[in-house]
Structures are given as structure tokens and as C-alpha cells.
Write a protein that holds these residues in place. Structure first.
Motif, PDB file in Angstrom:
ATOM      1  N   GLY A  77       0.828  -1.197   0.000  1.00 12.66           N
ATOM      2  CA  GLY A  77       0.000   0.000   0.000  1.00 12.66           C
ATOM      3  C   GLY A  77       0.862   1.247   0.000  1.00 12.66           C
ATOM      4  N   ASP A  94      -0.231  -0.755  -4.742  1.00 17.69           N
ATOM      5  CA  ASP A  94      -1.529  -0.080  -4.798  1.00 17.69           C
ATOM      6  C   ASP A  94      -1.360   1.411  -4.514  1.00 17.69           C
ATOM      7  N   TYR A 144      -4.190  10.011  -3.547  1.00 21.57           N
ATOM      8  CA  TYR A 144      -3.212   9.892  -2.456  1.00 21.57           C
ATOM      9  C   TYR A 144      -2.149  10.987  -2.547  1.00 21.57           C
ATOM     10  N   LEU A 193      -3.193  -4.355   8.464  1.00 18.77           N
ATOM     11  CA  LEU A 193      -2.504  -4.239   9.757  1.00 18.77           C
ATOM     12  C   LEU A 193      -3.227  -3.231  10.651  1.00 18.77           C
ATOM     13  N   GLY A 216      -1.651  -0.008  11.510  1.00 16.03           N
ATOM     14  CA  GLY A 216      -0.512   0.015  12.446  1.00 16.03           C
ATOM     15  C   GLY A 216      -0.891  -0.301  13.890  1.00 16.03           C
ATOM     16  N   ALA A 249       2.524  -8.761  13.680  1.00 18.27           N
ATOM     17  CA  ALA A 249       2.157  -8.209  12.360  1.00 18.27           C
ATOM     18  C   ALA A 249       2.145  -9.317  11.312  1.00 18.27           C
ATOM     19  N   ALA A 255       4.237  -0.324   4.238  1.00 17.67           N
ATOM     20  CA  ALA A 255       5.426  -0.209   5.082  1.00 17.67           C
ATOM     21  C   ALA A 255       6.307   0.856   4.462  1.00 17.67           C
ATOM     22  N   GLU A 308       9.915  -7.727   7.073  1.00 11.32           N
ATOM     23  CA  GLU A 308       9.093  -8.505   8.013  1.00 11.32           C
ATOM     24  C   GLU A 308       7.804  -8.969   7.327  1.00 11.32           C
ATOM     25  N   ASN A 309       7.163  -8.057   6.605  1.00 16.17           N
ATOM     26  CA  ASN A 309       5.892  -8.396   5.951  1.00 16.17           C
ATOM     27  C   ASN A 309       6.074  -9.414   4.819  1.00 16.17           C
TER      28      ASN A 309
HETATM   29  P1  NAP Z   1      -1.990  -0.831   7.112  1.00 17.25           P
HETATM   30  O1  NAP Z   1      -1.264  -1.364   5.966  1.00 17.25           O
HETATM   31  O2  NAP Z   1      -2.984  -1.662   7.822  1.00 17.25           O
HETATM   32  O3  NAP Z   1      -0.960  -0.288   8.217  1.00 17.25           O
HETATM   33  C1  NAP Z   1       0.096   0.565   7.884  1.00 17.25           C
HETATM   34  C2  NAP Z   1       0.821   0.917   9.178  1.00 17.25           C
HETATM   35  O4  NAP Z   1       1.386  -0.297   9.721  1.00 17.25           O
HETATM   36  C3  NAP Z   1       1.963   1.874   8.978  1.00 17.25           C
HETATM   37  O5  NAP Z   1       1.923   2.783  10.057  1.00 17.25           O
HETATM   38  C4  NAP Z   1       3.206   0.996   9.060  1.00 17.25           C
HETATM   39  O6  NAP Z   1       4.288   1.677   9.642  1.00 17.25           O
HETATM   40  C5  NAP Z   1       2.749  -0.102   9.990  1.00 17.25           C
HETATM   41  N1  NAP Z   1       3.457  -1.363   9.721  1.00 17.25           N
HETATM   42  C6  NAP Z   1       3.742  -1.921   8.526  1.00 17.25           C
HETATM   43  N2  NAP Z   1       4.376  -3.089   8.671  1.00 17.25           N
HETATM   44  C7  NAP Z   1       4.528  -3.275  10.012  1.00 17.25           C
HETATM   45  C8  NAP Z   1       5.122  -4.289  10.792  1.00 17.25           C
HETATM   46  N3  NAP Z   1       5.690  -5.359  10.218  1.00 17.25           N
HETATM   47  N4  NAP Z   1       5.101  -4.164  12.146  1.00 17.25           N
HETATM   48  C9  NAP Z   1       4.514  -3.080  12.740  1.00 17.25           C
HETATM   49  N5  NAP Z   1       3.929  -2.087  12.042  1.00 17.25           N
HETATM   50  C10 NAP Z   1       3.927  -2.179  10.682  1.00 17.25           C
HETATM   51  O7  NAP Z   1      -2.766   0.528   6.756  1.00 17.25           O
HETATM   52  P2  NAP Z   1      -3.167   1.325   5.461  1.00 17.25           P
HETATM   53  O8  NAP Z   1      -2.016   2.068   4.913  1.00 17.25           O
HETATM   54  O9  NAP Z   1      -4.409   2.054   5.833  1.00 17.25           O
HETATM   55  O10 NAP Z   1      -3.661   0.210   4.412  1.00 17.25           O
HETATM   56  C11 NAP Z   1      -2.814  -0.362   3.447  1.00 17.25           C
HETATM   57  C12 NAP Z   1      -3.079   0.193   2.060  1.00 17.25           C
HETATM   58  O11 NAP Z   1      -4.428  -0.048   1.664  1.00 17.25           O
HETATM   59  C13 NAP Z   1      -2.976   1.716   1.935  1.00 17.25           C
HETATM   60  O12 NAP Z   1      -1.641   2.169   2.020  1.00 17.25           O
HETATM   61  C14 NAP Z   1      -3.694   1.942   0.645  1.00 17.25           C
HETATM   62  O13 NAP Z   1      -2.854   1.595  -0.457  1.00 17.25           O
HETATM   63  C15 NAP Z   1      -4.857   0.971   0.777  1.00 17.25           C
HETATM   64  N6  NAP Z   1      -6.092   1.606   1.318  1.00 17.25           N
HETATM   65  C16 NAP Z   1      -7.180   1.698   0.489  1.00 17.25           C
HETATM   66  C17 NAP Z   1      -8.340   2.284   0.926  1.00 17.25           C
HETATM   67  C18 NAP Z   1      -9.523   2.358  -0.010  1.00 17.25           C
HETATM   68  O14 NAP Z   1     -10.477   3.087   0.262  1.00 17.25           O
HETATM   69  N7  NAP Z   1      -9.497   1.601  -1.089  1.00 17.25           N
HETATM   70  C19 NAP Z   1      -8.450   2.802   2.236  1.00 17.25           C
HETATM   71  C20 NAP Z   1      -7.342   2.668   3.069  1.00 17.25           C
HETATM   72  C21 NAP Z   1      -6.174   2.071   2.614  1.00 17.25           C
HETATM   73  P3  NAP Z   1       5.591   2.096   8.770  1.00 17.25           P
HETATM   74  O15 NAP Z   1       5.097   3.007   7.721  1.00 17.25           O
HETATM   75  O16 NAP Z   1       6.468   2.721   9.781  1.00 17.25           O
HETATM   76  O17 NAP Z   1       6.171   0.846   8.174  1.00 17.25           O
END
Ligand code: NAP
Length: 250
Positions: free
Chosen positions: A2, A34, A39, A181, A184, A203, A222, A230-231
């Protein structure tokens, strides 16, 4: 991978870190990236473009058209602008970011088919669509299918399980799990027996759990190499069904 909220200023150290993280992910075999036109006001797509410049053929780029841009001409215009920011002649998956009840889905999907015909996009997807909205989108196209629905899915948000996930499994629509995740907020009470047995961090267990169905892929974000690594090693083994149940009820 993401990329929400990514896309720091061009030339900055933060941008270089984001680019390094994505390139490391691709090296480790995470090839789906993605992003979305909305964004960071287009800078996420620009950052992705920078990251994939020499490796375009190795990656699968998914981007999204915003709900305010779903009239025919706007879809075409948005896609062209995304291609420019991404520095590529085609997007692998073009997704409708959110449904917009004020614009007939048939009009949007007609533009999507035109983009497929032109070679600007390979596959058509949706995001945040209910089952009935997905069916309507599917029925609005004559030569293509809706191949994916990107929706929130994680251990802490399981709203897709009653209807959307079974529909996707039945119709062979890929469920792209966003925020896998929980943005976070990593689960703190996962069963220690599972963590120890598979030598996984919480995670990694969250990502392994959310992708336990064949129909689901996850797009964790990430921004640094350590989390990316890690992921990347979270899905090399599968747990026993009883262990997935323990994780779900922890
Ligand atoms: P997520 O992937 O659930 O969580 C991201 C957070 O987790 C970041 O703060 C990251 O920190 C942390 N993280 C990553 N790997 C980790 C690990 N191994 N251990 C601990 N923490 C970890 O949240 P998200 O960004 O909301 O969702 C993922 C993607 O989905 C988005 O980036 C976007 O592309 C997409 N999305 C789509 C929609 C939609 O409406 N279609 C809505 C929301 C999101 P670091 O950055 O420090 O690594």
C-alpha cells in the motif's frame, strides 16, 4: 504494498526511503503496488513511478479513480493523468475508488472498457463496493469482468465476512484487503503458541491470517525496509485451521 499517505517531496530523504522500501519489496517478491490519484494529491503515484522506473515489467500497478471523477470523460482524463504521474503507458488494475450513487455505474464502466480497448489498463476493479454494487458494475460491462473489490479487512475489522467475502469466493473476484494491519494498531493478544511455533511477529500473524482464503490478497503499507522485510516473510507457511480460529478469537 500500500502507499496511502506516501509520496514525500521529490528529492527529499523521506522520498528516497519510500522508494527504497518499495524496491526492496519487489526484490522480495511483493509485486502488487496499490496507489490512487487522490493519495497525497498525486505524489503517491509519482513516488511509485520513481520506484518502478527500471522495473516496470516486474510489477503489477493498481491505481484508482476518485468518486468525483466517474463520468465518462473524467474517467478517461483521470487515467491519462495517472499514467503520466506513474511514468508508464499502462496500469495493470484500474479501480473505482468508492461508489458514487449520483453517477450511473454503466457510464463509468463504459469508460473502463474503452481504456481496456486502448491498452491503457489491463483489468477493471472496484473498491468499497457492496455485493449489489459489484454485481451492477459487473453487469454494466459487455467484454470485461470486475476482477477485484478492494475493501477493509483485518483481524480487527471483519465486516466483509458475512457477504462480500463469500460473494468474491463464489464469483472468483479477488478481495484486495486494505488496512490489513489495522493502520498500524498491531494486535497485542495473539496466541503465544502460534507466534512461537511459526517464529512470527504479531504483524506477520495478522497478514498470514487475513490471506488465509485463496481469494484474498493483502496490501500492507510499510514505509521502511525493516517492516517491508518482516511483511514479505509472513505468508511462506500456512497455519492449521484450528490455529486460525485461535488467532481470530484472541
Ligand atoms: P496498514 O497497511 O494496515 O498499516 C500501515 C501501518 O502499519 C503503517 O503505520 C506501518 O508503519 C505499519 N506497519 C507496517 N508493517 C509493520 C510491521 N511489520 N510491524 C509493525 N507495524 C507495521 O494501513 P493502510 O495504509 O491504511 O492500508 C494499506 C493500504 O491499503 C494503503 O496504504 C492503501 O494503499 C490501501 N487503502 C485503500 C483504501 C480504499 O479506500 N481503497 C483505504 C485505506 C487504505 P511504517 O510506515 O512505519 O512501516
Amino acid at each position: 504494498m500500500g502507499t496511502w499517505k506516501m509520496g514525500a517531496a521529490s528529492g527529499s530523504e523521506e522520498r528516497a526511503k519510500e522508494v527504497r522500501a518499495l524496491r526492496r519489496g519487489v526484490e522480495l517478491g511483493i509485486t502488487l503496488i496499490d496507489t490512487a490519484e487522490v493519495y497525497t494529491a498525486g505524489r503517491s503515484e509519482e513516488m511509485v513511478g520513481e520506484a518502478i522506473r527500471e522495473i516496470r515489467k516486474d510489477v503489477f500497478i493498481a491505481t484508482k479513480v476518485s468518486p468525483g471523477h466517474l463520468h465518462y470523460d473524467d474517467v478517461i482524463k483521470s487515467c491519462r493523468a495517472s499514467l503520466k504521474r506513474l511514468g508508464t503507458s499502462y496500469v495493470d488494475l484500474y479501480q473505482v475508488h468508492w461508489p458514487n450513487p449520483r453517477i450511473p455505474i454503466k457510464e463509468t464502466m463504459t469508460a473502463m472498457e474503452k481504456l481496456v480497448d486502448e491498452g491503457a489498463i489491463r483489468f477493471v476493479g472496484v473498491s468499497n463496493f457492496s455485493v449489489s454494487e459489484t454485481e451492477e458494475a459487473m453487469n454494466s460491462m459487455s467484454r470485461n469482468e470486475v476482477v477485484s473489490n478492494q475493501v477493509e479487512y483485518s483481524l480487527t475489522n471483519r465486516y466483509v465476512e458475512p457477504e462480500i467475502l463469500p460473494y468474491c469466493a463464489k464469483e472468483k473476484v479477488t478481495l484486495v484487503a486494505y488496512s490489513p494491519l489495522a493502520e498500524g494498531k498491531i494486535a497485542e493478544s495473539l496466541p503465544s503458541a502460534v507466534l512461537r511455533k511459526y517464529h512470527m511477529t504479531p504483524a506477520q500473524v495478522m497478514l498470514n491470517w487475513v490471506t488465509r482464503h485463496e481469494q484474498v490478497v493483502a496490501i500492507p503499507k510499510a514505509t521502511g525496509v525493516a517492516h517491508m522485510e518482516e511483511n514479505a516473510s509472513s505468508v511462506s507457511v500456512r497455519f492449521d485451521p484450528a490455529e486460525y480460529d485461535q488467532v481470530a478469537s484472541a
